[in-house]
Write a protein that holds these residues in place. Structure first.
Motif, PDB file in Angstrom:
ATOM      1  N   ASN A  81      -5.958  -1.687 -15.558  1.00 12.54           N
ATOM      2  CA  ASN A  81      -6.853  -1.166 -14.527  1.00 12.54           C
ATOM      3  C   ASN A  81      -6.681  -2.083 -13.181  1.00 12.54           C
ATOM      4  O   ASN A  81      -6.703  -1.495 -12.183  1.00 12.54           O
ATOM      5  CB  ASN A  81      -8.368  -1.714 -15.015  1.00 12.54           C
ATOM      6  CG  ASN A  81      -8.872  -0.555 -16.190  1.00 12.54           C
ATOM      7  OD1 ASN A  81      -8.294   0.481 -16.078  1.00 12.54           O
ATOM      8  ND2 ASN A  81      -9.776  -1.018 -16.830  1.00 12.54           N
ATOM      9  N   ILE A  82      -6.319  -3.370 -13.613  1.00 11.67           N
ATOM     10  CA  ILE A  82      -6.226  -4.215 -12.234  1.00 11.67           C
ATOM     11  C   ILE A  82      -4.728  -3.777 -11.680  1.00 11.67           C
ATOM     12  O   ILE A  82      -4.804  -3.524 -10.406  1.00 11.67           O
ATOM     13  CB  ILE A  82      -5.922  -5.594 -12.472  1.00 11.67           C
ATOM     14  CG1 ILE A  82      -7.260  -6.376 -13.190  1.00 11.67           C
ATOM     15  CG2 ILE A  82      -5.382  -6.483 -11.363  1.00 11.67           C
ATOM     16  CD1 ILE A  82      -8.479  -6.295 -12.080  1.00 11.67           C
ATOM     17  N   ALA A  83      -3.769  -3.364 -12.503  1.00 13.05           N
ATOM     18  CA  ALA A  83      -2.626  -2.725 -11.926  1.00 13.05           C
ATOM     19  C   ALA A  83      -2.708  -1.538 -11.384  1.00 13.05           C
ATOM     20  O   ALA A  83      -2.143  -1.435 -10.056  1.00 13.05           O
ATOM     21  CB  ALA A  83      -1.225  -2.725 -12.815  1.00 13.05           C
ATOM     22  N   GLU A  84      -3.748  -0.742 -11.772  1.00 11.11           N
ATOM     23  CA  GLU A  84      -3.795   0.640 -11.112  1.00 11.11           C
ATOM     24  C   GLU A  84      -4.285   0.396  -9.845  1.00 11.11           C
ATOM     25  O   GLU A  84      -4.095   1.129  -8.828  1.00 11.11           O
ATOM     26  CB  GLU A  84      -4.498   1.584 -12.078  1.00 11.11           C
ATOM     27  CG  GLU A  84      -5.133   3.030 -11.567  1.00 11.11           C
ATOM     28  CD  GLU A  84      -5.999   3.581 -12.332  1.00 11.11           C
ATOM     29  OE1 GLU A  84      -5.912   4.728 -12.308  1.00 11.11           O
ATOM     30  OE2 GLU A  84      -6.561   3.185 -13.297  1.00 11.11           O
ATOM     31  N   LYS A  85      -5.303  -0.439  -9.610  1.00  8.41           N
ATOM     32  CA  LYS A  85      -6.223  -0.864  -8.454  1.00  8.41           C
ATOM     33  C   LYS A  85      -5.374  -1.241  -7.321  1.00  8.41           C
ATOM     34  O   LYS A  85      -5.241  -0.983  -6.357  1.00  8.41           O
ATOM     35  CB  LYS A  85      -7.458  -1.662  -8.552  1.00  8.41           C
ATOM     36  CG  LYS A  85      -8.638  -1.019  -9.512  1.00  8.41           C
ATOM     37  CD  LYS A  85      -9.636  -2.036  -9.808  1.00  8.41           C
ATOM     38  CE  LYS A  85     -10.710  -1.120 -10.576  1.00  8.41           C
ATOM     39  NZ  LYS A  85     -11.605  -2.129 -10.876  1.00  8.41           N
ATOM     40  N   TRP A  86      -4.597  -2.335  -7.874  1.00 10.49           N
ATOM     41  CA  TRP A  86      -3.520  -2.791  -6.840  1.00 10.49           C
ATOM     42  C   TRP A  86      -2.616  -1.899  -6.225  1.00 10.49           C
ATOM     43  O   TRP A  86      -2.351  -1.768  -5.147  1.00 10.49           O
ATOM     44  CB  TRP A  86      -2.701  -4.035  -7.783  1.00 10.49           C
ATOM     45  CG  TRP A  86      -1.677  -4.488  -6.831  1.00 10.49           C
ATOM     46  CD1 TRP A  86      -0.540  -4.416  -6.376  1.00 10.49           C
ATOM     47  CD2 TRP A  86      -1.967  -5.819  -5.894  1.00 10.49           C
ATOM     48  NE1 TRP A  86       0.140  -4.975  -5.615  1.00 10.49           N
ATOM     49  CE2 TRP A  86      -0.579  -5.951  -5.355  1.00 10.49           C
ATOM     50  CE3 TRP A  86      -2.927  -6.687  -5.684  1.00 10.49           C
ATOM     51  CZ2 TRP A  86      -0.292  -7.260  -4.515  1.00 10.49           C
ATOM     52  CZ3 TRP A  86      -2.751  -7.559  -4.978  1.00 10.49           C
ATOM     53  CH2 TRP A  86      -1.501  -8.073  -4.344  1.00 10.49           C
ATOM     54  N   LEU A  87      -2.041  -1.068  -7.189  1.00  6.51           N
ATOM     55  CA  LEU A  87      -1.123  -0.004  -6.787  1.00  6.51           C
ATOM     56  C   LEU A  87      -1.586   0.972  -5.707  1.00  6.51           C
ATOM     57  O   LEU A  87      -1.041   1.522  -4.884  1.00  6.51           O
ATOM     58  CB  LEU A  87      -0.175   0.645  -7.671  1.00  6.51           C
ATOM     59  CG  LEU A  87       0.623  -0.230  -8.558  1.00  6.51           C
ATOM     60  CD1 LEU A  87       1.120   0.173 -10.009  1.00  6.51           C
ATOM     61  CD2 LEU A  87       1.824  -0.753  -7.841  1.00  6.51           C
ATOM     62  N   ALA A  88      -2.977   1.543  -6.192  1.00  3.80           N
ATOM     63  CA  ALA A  88      -3.594   2.439  -5.321  1.00  3.80           C
ATOM     64  C   ALA A  88      -4.011   1.636  -3.968  1.00  3.80           C
ATOM     65  O   ALA A  88      -4.006   2.601  -2.829  1.00  3.80           O
ATOM     66  CB  ALA A  88      -4.887   2.855  -6.099  1.00  3.80           C
ATOM     67  N   ALA A  89      -4.348   0.596  -4.131  1.00  3.76           N
ATOM     68  CA  ALA A  89      -4.692  -0.115  -2.685  1.00  3.76           C
ATOM     69  C   ALA A  89      -3.242   0.072  -1.644  1.00  3.76           C
ATOM     70  O   ALA A  89      -3.358  -0.026  -0.681  1.00  3.76           O
ATOM     71  CB  ALA A  89      -4.896  -1.418  -2.943  1.00  3.76           C
ATOM     72  N   LYS A  90      -2.155   0.132  -2.189  1.00  2.00           N
ATOM     73  CA  LYS A  90      -1.057   0.072  -1.818  1.00  2.00           C
ATOM     74  C   LYS A  90      -0.551   1.483  -1.175  1.00  2.00           C
ATOM     75  O   LYS A  90       0.483   1.879  -0.496  1.00  2.00           O
ATOM     76  CB  LYS A  90       0.426  -0.377  -2.409  1.00  2.00           C
ATOM     77  CG  LYS A  90       0.097  -1.854  -2.595  1.00  2.00           C
ATOM     78  CD  LYS A  90       1.033  -2.419  -1.787  1.00  2.00           C
ATOM     79  CE  LYS A  90       2.050  -3.384  -1.926  1.00  2.00           C
ATOM     80  NZ  LYS A  90       2.699  -4.089  -0.722  1.00  2.00           N
ATOM     81  N   GLY A  91      -1.465   2.646  -1.964  1.00  5.24           N
ATOM     82  CA  GLY A  91      -1.164   4.076  -1.710  1.00  5.24           C
ATOM     83  C   GLY A  91      -0.266   4.648  -2.477  1.00  5.24           C
ATOM     84  O   GLY A  91       0.229   5.736  -2.493  1.00  5.24           O
ATOM     85  N   TRP A  92       0.061   4.004  -3.722  1.00  5.67           N
ATOM     86  CA  TRP A  92       0.971   4.535  -4.728  1.00  5.67           C
ATOM     87  C   TRP A  92       0.132   4.981  -5.920  1.00  5.67           C
ATOM     88  O   TRP A  92      -0.747   4.035  -6.445  1.00  5.67           O
ATOM     89  CB  TRP A  92       1.830   3.563  -5.283  1.00  5.67           C
ATOM     90  CG  TRP A  92       2.915   3.109  -4.061  1.00  5.67           C
ATOM     91  CD1 TRP A  92       3.232   3.914  -3.050  1.00  5.67           C
ATOM     92  CD2 TRP A  92       3.592   1.860  -4.048  1.00  5.67           C
ATOM     93  NE1 TRP A  92       4.001   3.111  -2.373  1.00  5.67           N
ATOM     94  CE2 TRP A  92       4.472   2.246  -3.025  1.00  5.67           C
ATOM     95  CE3 TRP A  92       3.899   0.683  -4.722  1.00  5.67           C
ATOM     96  CZ2 TRP A  92       5.229   0.788  -2.356  1.00  5.67           C
ATOM     97  CZ3 TRP A  92       4.641  -0.166  -4.414  1.00  5.67           C
ATOM     98  CH2 TRP A  92       5.134  -0.143  -3.173  1.00  5.67           C
ATOM     99  N   HIS A  93      -0.038   6.033  -6.166  1.00  3.68           N
ATOM    100  CA  HIS A  93      -0.753   6.643  -7.301  1.00  3.68           C
ATOM    101  C   HIS A  93      -0.065   6.916  -8.466  1.00  3.68           C
ATOM    102  O   HIS A  93       0.960   7.876  -8.574  1.00  3.68           O
ATOM    103  CB  HIS A  93      -1.694   7.700  -7.179  1.00  3.68           C
ATOM    104  CG  HIS A  93      -2.725   7.453  -6.113  1.00  3.68           C
ATOM    105  ND1 HIS A  93      -3.843   6.827  -6.163  1.00  3.68           N
ATOM    106  CD2 HIS A  93      -2.506   7.801  -4.507  1.00  3.68           C
ATOM    107  CE1 HIS A  93      -4.448   6.403  -5.213  1.00  3.68           C
ATOM    108  NE2 HIS A  93      -3.814   7.028  -4.356  1.00  3.68           N
TER     109      HIS A  93
END
Length: 127
Positions: A81-93
Motif C-alpha cells: 500500500n505504501i509503495a503504491e501510494k508513493w509511486l502514484a504520487a510520482k504519477g506512476w500507476h
C-alpha cells in the motif's frame, strides 16, 4: 442414496488430491508472469524499474520497523500500500502484481544480504 454418497466422497477425495497440485501450478504460472512483467518493465522503462525497486526496499524496511513496534500486523499489505501510494504520487500507476513482486524481491534481498558465500564459491570467483 448409496451411490450419491459414494460419488460425493469420491469427488471430495479427488479434489483433496488435485487442489494442491493445481494451486502449485497456478503459483508457478503467476511467478513466471510477474517475473516476465518485471523484466519487460526493466527493459521498457529502466527509470521506473529502478524507482520501483528503490521504493520496495524502503517500504520493506519501514514495514519491518512498524511490525517490530507493534503498529501493524500485516507487513506485506502495509508495504504494498505504501509503495503504491508513493509511486502514484510520482504519477506512476504500476500494476499491483509488479509492486508485490518488487516487495517480495526486496524481502528476499533483505533476508539474504548477510549470508556468507561458501568457500568453494569464493575460490571460483577469484580464479
Amino acid at each position: 442414496m448409496k451411490f450419491e454418497a459414494f460419488l460425493s466422497e469420491f469427488v471430495q477425495q479427488l479434489l483433496l488430491y488435485l487442489l494442491p497440485i493445481l494451486a502449485a501450478a497456478l503459483a508457478s504460472w503467476l511467478i513466471v508472469q510477474v517475473s516476465k512483467g518485471l523484466a519487460e518493465l526493466k527493459s521498457a522503462r529502466p527509470d521506473v524499474y529502478q524507482e520501483l525497486m528503490w521504493v520496495a526496499k524502503g517500504v520493506v524496511q519501514a514495514a519491518e520497523q512498524a511490525g517490530a513496534a507493534g503498529l501493524i500486523t500485516d507487513k506485506k499489505n502495509y508495504a504494498i500500500n505504501i509503495a503504491e501510494k508513493w509511486l502514484a504520487a510520482k504519477g506512476w500507476h504500476i500494476d499491483l502484481d509488479l509492486i508485490d513482486a518488487a516487495v517480495e524481491q526486496a524481502v528476499w534481498d533483505e533476508i539474504n544480504k548477510y549470508k556468507v558465500l561458501p568457500v568453494s564459491t569464493l575460490t571460483e570467483v577469484s580464479e
